[in-house]
Design a protein around this motif. Structure first.
Motif, PDB file in Angstrom:
ATOM      1  N   ASP A 127      35.503  45.522  35.624  1.00 45.74           N
ATOM      2  CA  ASP A 127      35.012  45.867  34.288  1.00 45.74           C
ATOM      3  C   ASP A 127      34.058  44.798  33.807  1.00 45.74           C
ATOM      4  O   ASP A 127      34.401  43.617  33.785  1.00 45.74           O
ATOM      5  CB  ASP A 127      36.186  45.951  33.295  1.00 45.74           C
ATOM      6  N   VAL A 129      31.728  43.743  30.537  1.00 38.98           N
ATOM      7  CA  VAL A 129      31.331  43.968  29.156  1.00 38.98           C
ATOM      8  C   VAL A 129      30.317  42.903  28.774  1.00 38.98           C
ATOM      9  O   VAL A 129      30.609  41.712  28.810  1.00 38.98           O
ATOM     10  CB  VAL A 129      32.531  43.910  28.193  1.00 38.98           C
ATOM     11  N   GLU A 131      27.816  41.294  25.936  1.00 34.25           N
ATOM     12  CA  GLU A 131      27.656  41.192  24.501  1.00 34.25           C
ATOM     13  C   GLU A 131      26.256  40.672  24.221  1.00 34.25           C
ATOM     14  O   GLU A 131      25.806  39.748  24.910  1.00 34.25           O
ATOM     15  CB  GLU A 131      28.695  40.202  23.974  1.00 34.25           C
TER      16      GLU A 131
ATOM     17  N   SER B 122      19.342  42.287  25.272  1.00 33.84           N
ATOM     18  CA  SER B 122      19.463  40.894  25.698  1.00 33.84           C
ATOM     19  C   SER B 122      20.928  40.479  25.656  1.00 33.84           C
ATOM     20  O   SER B 122      21.658  40.829  24.736  1.00 33.84           O
ATOM     21  CB  SER B 122      18.626  39.989  24.799  1.00 33.84           C
ATOM     22  N   ALA B 123      21.340  39.742  26.665  1.00 41.75           N
ATOM     23  CA  ALA B 123      22.745  39.379  26.815  1.00 41.75           C
ATOM     24  C   ALA B 123      23.030  38.000  26.255  1.00 41.75           C
ATOM     25  O   ALA B 123      22.277  37.063  26.488  1.00 41.75           O
ATOM     26  CB  ALA B 123      23.130  39.427  28.291  1.00 41.75           C
ATOM     27  N   LYS B 124      24.102  37.895  25.481  1.00 45.93           N
ATOM     28  CA  LYS B 124      24.535  36.588  24.992  1.00 45.93           C
ATOM     29  C   LYS B 124      25.782  36.134  25.747  1.00 45.93           C
ATOM     30  O   LYS B 124      26.005  34.950  25.943  1.00 45.93           O
ATOM     31  CB  LYS B 124      24.873  36.664  23.493  1.00 45.93           C
ATOM     32  N   GLN B 125      26.619  37.105  26.101  1.00 46.91           N
ATOM     33  CA  GLN B 125      27.815  36.748  26.857  1.00 46.91           C
ATOM     34  C   GLN B 125      28.221  37.888  27.777  1.00 46.91           C
ATOM     35  O   GLN B 125      27.997  39.060  27.472  1.00 46.91           O
ATOM     36  CB  GLN B 125      28.976  36.405  25.927  1.00 46.91           C
ATOM     37  N   ILE B 126      28.796  37.523  28.888  1.00 49.14           N
ATOM     38  CA  ILE B 126      29.191  38.518  29.869  1.00 49.14           C
ATOM     39  C   ILE B 126      30.655  38.313  30.233  1.00 49.14           C
ATOM     40  O   ILE B 126      31.059  37.213  30.618  1.00 49.14           O
ATOM     41  CB  ILE B 126      28.324  38.416  31.142  1.00 49.14           C
ATOM     42  N   ASP B 127      31.448  39.349  30.053  1.00 46.94           N
ATOM     43  CA  ASP B 127      32.870  39.284  30.397  1.00 46.94           C
ATOM     44  C   ASP B 127      33.137  40.139  31.621  1.00 46.94           C
ATOM     45  O   ASP B 127      32.803  41.324  31.643  1.00 46.94           O
ATOM     46  CB  ASP B 127      33.718  39.821  29.240  1.00 46.94           C
ATOM     47  N   VAL B 128      33.767  39.560  32.608  1.00 44.98           N
ATOM     48  CA  VAL B 128      34.107  40.311  33.809  1.00 44.98           C
ATOM     49  C   VAL B 128      35.610  40.262  34.031  1.00 44.98           C
ATOM     50  O   VAL B 128      36.196  39.178  34.091  1.00 44.98           O
ATOM     51  CB  VAL B 128      33.387  39.752  35.050  1.00 44.98           C
TER      52      VAL B 128
END
Lengths: 139, 139
Positions: A127, A129, A131, B122-128
């Motif tokens: 997954d 996500v 931000e 535009s991405a500030k943070q990416i959670d995987v």
DNA sequence: AATCTTTTGCAACAATGTTGCTTTTTTAGT
DNA sequence: ACTAAAAAAGCAACATTGTTGCAAAAGATT
């Protein structure tokens, strides 16, 4: 439009009811993801909370919608693409949460990358996500 | 051991209290992530629920722990590495949820990949979050 | 040790999610 | 179209989770 929802429900062997059509329409009319609360608000005062919970549950089981994990502890739901089947989600796209408009979108064209895991770990699902700021908000 | 928790609290300009030490120890004694509920159970009947909520909140603000989004709507907390500072998390590692033992681990050596987003985003943070079988369970 | 500040625990509340059961609606068979 | 069987909706009650204000207790500072 009403045709569509009936078809989708029948295709999934679900009986056609007012609440299922209404909730399904909310998803079809909307590009982003919806939280249970959003649905409760937008559906008007018409439906019982329990009905919404149960409808969402059934939709997830049938592969009509999928859930999106969020950092703030609220489950989001979004329409699945056609290649989702009952009990077999193909949820390989990236989810995007906009910090400005707070909407969450499925980026259907952005595929989750492969992740190299340490020895001993095996991945069944990934997954992602992201931000940031969405297209609408960065104009 | 008790030394450690006091140091960590002081380093973050927090007053040293029994509940903060206890909760911090739960994280130090444990490799995986903890949910609020886990903490409530493991801390014994000693602490008020409110205290736990507030303690976790303060720890997150100070960068001692970070949150992990999960698909099932429960927020998990895990220790941050040393390079996290107050108000400035460097949470660039991948999280792993084991389907068998249900534990969640921070894979500190696995860095989140770059994601190519469509124009305008535009991405500030990416959670995987990776779901699968962990090393312990695959023996 | 005394004072000031911070944290805790309590109580009350709000929001969210669940379960069992009755009534209503939908479906399928005639 | 009508009826019986099946499914879903609505209701009520409850469980869980998270929040807020305030008084009492504990910690920090001098």
């Amino acid at each position: 439009m009403a045709r569509d929802t009936k078809d989708i429900l029948k295709k999934n062997r679900l009986s056609v009811t007012a609440s299922r059509e209404k909730i399904l329409n909310l998803f079809l009319d909307q590009s982003g993801a919806l939280a249970h609360g959003d649905i409760e608000k937008r559906a008007g005062e018409k439906f019982d909370r329990v009905t919404i919970y149960r409808t969402l549950q059934v939709f997830v089981e049938k592969g009509i919608i999928h859930t999106i994990p969020t950092a703030d502890n609220s489950i989001l739901y979004a329409l699945c693409k056609d290649d989702c089947e009952e009990g077999h989600h193909h949820d390989h796209h990236v989810h995007f949460v906009c910090r400005q408009c707070q909407n969450t979108y499925c980026l259907d064209n952005v595929v989750t990358p492969d992740i190299k895991l340490p020895t001993g770990y095996s991945a069944k699902q990934i997954d992602v996500v992201v931000e940031g700021i969405c297209r609408q908000c960065s104009i």
